[in-house]
Enzyme design. Structure first.
Site, PDB file in Angstrom:
ATOM      1  N   GLU A  46      -7.896  -5.198  13.685  1.00 18.68           N
ATOM      2  CA  GLU A  46      -6.730  -4.371  14.005  1.00 18.68           C
ATOM      3  C   GLU A  46      -6.027  -4.854  15.262  1.00 18.68           C
ATOM      4  O   GLU A  46      -6.677  -5.185  16.261  1.00 18.68           O
ATOM      5  CB  GLU A  46      -7.221  -2.926  14.214  1.00 18.68           C
ATOM      6  N   SER A  80      16.448   6.949  -3.985  1.00 14.96           N
ATOM      7  CA  SER A  80      15.003   7.126  -3.907  1.00 14.96           C
ATOM      8  C   SER A  80      14.671   8.503  -4.461  1.00 14.96           C
ATOM      9  O   SER A  80      15.406   9.461  -4.218  1.00 14.96           O
ATOM     10  CB  SER A  80      14.550   7.033  -2.455  1.00 14.96           C
ATOM     11  N   GLY A 138       4.227   7.742   6.227  1.00 18.18           N
ATOM     12  CA  GLY A 138       3.980   8.027   7.646  1.00 18.18           C
ATOM     13  C   GLY A 138       2.509   8.191   7.974  1.00 18.18           C
ATOM     14  O   GLY A 138       2.148   8.852   8.940  1.00 18.18           O
ATOM     15  N   LEU A 141      -0.530   3.803   6.230  1.00 22.66           N
ATOM     16  CA  LEU A 141      -1.088   3.129   5.044  1.00 22.66           C
ATOM     17  C   LEU A 141      -0.059   2.184   4.430  1.00 22.66           C
ATOM     18  O   LEU A 141      -0.158   1.801   3.274  1.00 22.66           O
ATOM     19  CB  LEU A 141      -1.576   4.182   4.028  1.00 22.66           C
ATOM     20  N   SER A 142       0.943   1.821   5.227  1.00 24.25           N
ATOM     21  CA  SER A 142       1.927   0.799   4.851  1.00 24.25           C
ATOM     22  C   SER A 142       2.837   1.190   3.692  1.00 24.25           C
ATOM     23  O   SER A 142       3.086   0.386   2.787  1.00 24.25           O
ATOM     24  CB  SER A 142       1.239  -0.529   4.507  1.00 24.25           C
ATOM     25  N   SER A 144       5.926   1.499   4.079  1.00 22.82           N
ATOM     26  CA  SER A 144       7.136   0.667   4.227  1.00 22.82           C
ATOM     27  C   SER A 144       6.909  -0.746   3.683  1.00 22.82           C
ATOM     28  O   SER A 144       7.782  -1.301   3.017  1.00 22.82           O
ATOM     29  CB  SER A 144       7.626   0.641   5.677  1.00 22.82           C
ATOM     30  N   GLU A 179      11.533  -6.516   7.979  1.00 24.26           N
ATOM     31  CA  GLU A 179      11.038  -5.407   8.797  1.00 24.26           C
ATOM     32  C   GLU A 179      11.357  -5.643  10.278  1.00 24.26           C
ATOM     33  O   GLU A 179      11.788  -4.747  10.988  1.00 24.26           O
ATOM     34  CB  GLU A 179       9.535  -5.243   8.573  1.00 24.26           C
ATOM     35  N   ASP A 191       0.424  -6.242   6.725  1.00 25.13           N
ATOM     36  CA  ASP A 191       0.657  -5.238   5.677  1.00 25.13           C
ATOM     37  C   ASP A 191       1.292  -5.882   4.446  1.00 25.13           C
ATOM     38  O   ASP A 191       0.925  -5.584   3.302  1.00 25.13           O
ATOM     39  CB  ASP A 191       1.571  -4.128   6.209  1.00 25.13           C
ATOM     40  N   TYR A 243       3.501   0.141  20.475  1.00 25.08           N
ATOM     41  CA  TYR A 243       3.169  -1.074  19.707  1.00 25.08           C
ATOM     42  C   TYR A 243       3.775  -2.289  20.399  1.00 25.08           C
ATOM     43  O   TYR A 243       3.114  -3.296  20.630  1.00 25.08           O
ATOM     44  CB  TYR A 243       3.701  -0.924  18.273  1.00 25.08           C
TER      45      TYR A 243
END
Ligand code: GLA
Length: 406
Positions: A46, A80, A138, A141-142, A144, A179, A191, A243
């Site tokens: 990680e 969507s 959100g 868990l990816s 996006s 991204e 990811d 981040y």
């Protein structure tokens, strides 16, 4: 007693069929096809994918679907099933910061493919797309990456790009660029690699130094084990800024050490590296960031070795050490993640750790298959007792990467 809520994966064939039908209702025509891509959990490794490190992610059975039809007028029209907004814009207007929100993860992909000279009529012609996300949103868990990769595999398929591992690696690179630039999140490439390059039954050992992947079999059921995912539902508060600060810390440290990335620091020489960065004005922080990165990369190596030897039951201590390092040295955990990990360990998990970017999101616990429910109940009860929002649970079966459904 709190009854744990499980978030099950959507059935792939029926979800794809329903989406194709809805596409006809929304856009008045047949889609060219339906594609989907999975979310991921990272077993270990990680916050090292932006410093040349190793990661061991696996694809979840939870996927994001996209029904898509090429256009010829250079416009993208996006809908969507989870959002009310309809987004329509010329491809020529896609770029840094445009469009915003979820649409960036869709429209950013053809933009990034064009930057990488994946040119082709389809990419300049635009498309209509209807998206249906079944990766918890959100939750770290990816979701996006799943969206980007579903679009990437659709576009790649339609322009006849090779969808072997090398082709998928190239698509993953484009998704990361989308991204980073269009969505404006300066993340590493783990990811997208997981979503595109994983196979059912295994994790990938991703070497972010050269972007190579090796498949690592993960027969948890055969070892009598299960991987429980706990979505703490804690918001990733300030995650973006934090981040970026972690990334800046490790880049600064690498510069001080005279290496391109912290991957180049030999674990045997860690003491000397810590001493060097420790003498800087922000030395204490830098020391801890470097210690996390170097020891984490080493833990991935050891985890992969154990898995190669079929010793999945012995990786628990490495998972635990990873969490402790992320909590204490890298400082990306939070109360809900620590609580989950502590409760899971106290109820017999072989190992437990936060997974993904942190500051909220999800944790994983490696448990005996028969104890999934017990551990989930204990975590749910602890959250209720502390007045926290009820967490959600998933079981992570190593699943197939992005591909075509219809
Ligand atoms: C997020 C980023 C990844 C990776 C993880 C932490 O998920 O998108 O690139 O850096 O955090 O390992």
């Amino acid at each position: 007693m709190s009854t744990p809520e499980f978030f099950d994966a959507a059935d792939r064939p029926s979800t794809a069929t329903a989406l194709a039908k809805e596409f006809r209702d929304v856009f008045g025509d047949e889609p060219e096809g339906v594609w989907s891509a999975p979310g991921r959990v990272n077993l270990i490794g990680e916050h090292v994918d932006y410093t040349g490190g190793l990661c061991l992610p696996l694809a979840l059975p939870h996927r994001t679907f996209v029904a898509l039809r090429p256009r010829t007028d250079g416009v993208v029209r996006l809908r969507s099933r989870q959002e009310d907004t309809v987004v329509e814009l010329p491809l020529a207007e896609v770029g840094a910061g445009s469009p915003q929100g979820w649409a960036a993860y869709v429209a950013g992909v053809p933009w990034a493919l064009a930057q990488k000279e994946f040119a082709g009529g389809l990419l300049t012609g635009g498309f209509d797309a209807l998206v249906d996300g079944h990766v918890p949103y959100g939750s770290g868990l990816s979701s996006s990456a799943a969206l980007e990769c579903a679009v990437a595999v659709a576009l790649g398929d339609l322009i006849g790009a090779p969808l072997d591992d090398a082709g998928r690696a190239a698509l993953a690179g484009a998704c990361m660029l989308a991204e980073n630039v269009v969505a404006g999140a300066n993340t590493g490439g783990m990811d997208q690699a997981a979503s595109l390059r994983c196979h059912e039954g295994g994790a990938i050992l991703l070497d972010t130094r050269d972007d190579t992947v090796s498949q690592v079999a993960l027969d948890l059921a055969g070892a009598g084990l299960a991987l429980l995912v706990v979505d703490t539902r804690a918001e990733h508060s300030h995650a973006g800024g934090e981040y970026g600060r972690r990334r800046a810390n490790v880049e600064h440290a690498a510069e001080l050490l005279g290496v391109p990335t912290l991957r180049e620091v030999d674990p045997a020489a860690l003491g000397a590296a810590l001493e060097r960065v420790g003498s800087e004005p922000d030395g204490d922080v830098l020391r801890r960031r470097v210690r996390h990165a170097v020891t984490e990369i080493d833990r991935v190596r050891r985890t992969a070795e154990l898995l190669h030897e079929g010793r999945a039951g012995e990786i628990g201590d490495l998972l635990n050490a990873s969490h402790d390092s992320l909590r204490d040295d890298y400082e990306v955990s939070c109360r809900e993640l620590d609580l989950t990990v502590d409760v899971a360990r106290a109820h017999g998990a072989l190992g437990a750790r936060m997974t993904g970017g942190g500051f909220g999101g999800s944790a994983i616990a490696l448990v005996a298959a028969g104890r999934v429910q017990v551990v989930a109940e204990a975590v749910a009860a602890a959250f209720a007792e502390q007045g926290l929002r009820a967490p959600r649970f998933l079981t992570a079966l190593p699943s197939e990467g992005a591909g075509r459904d219809l």
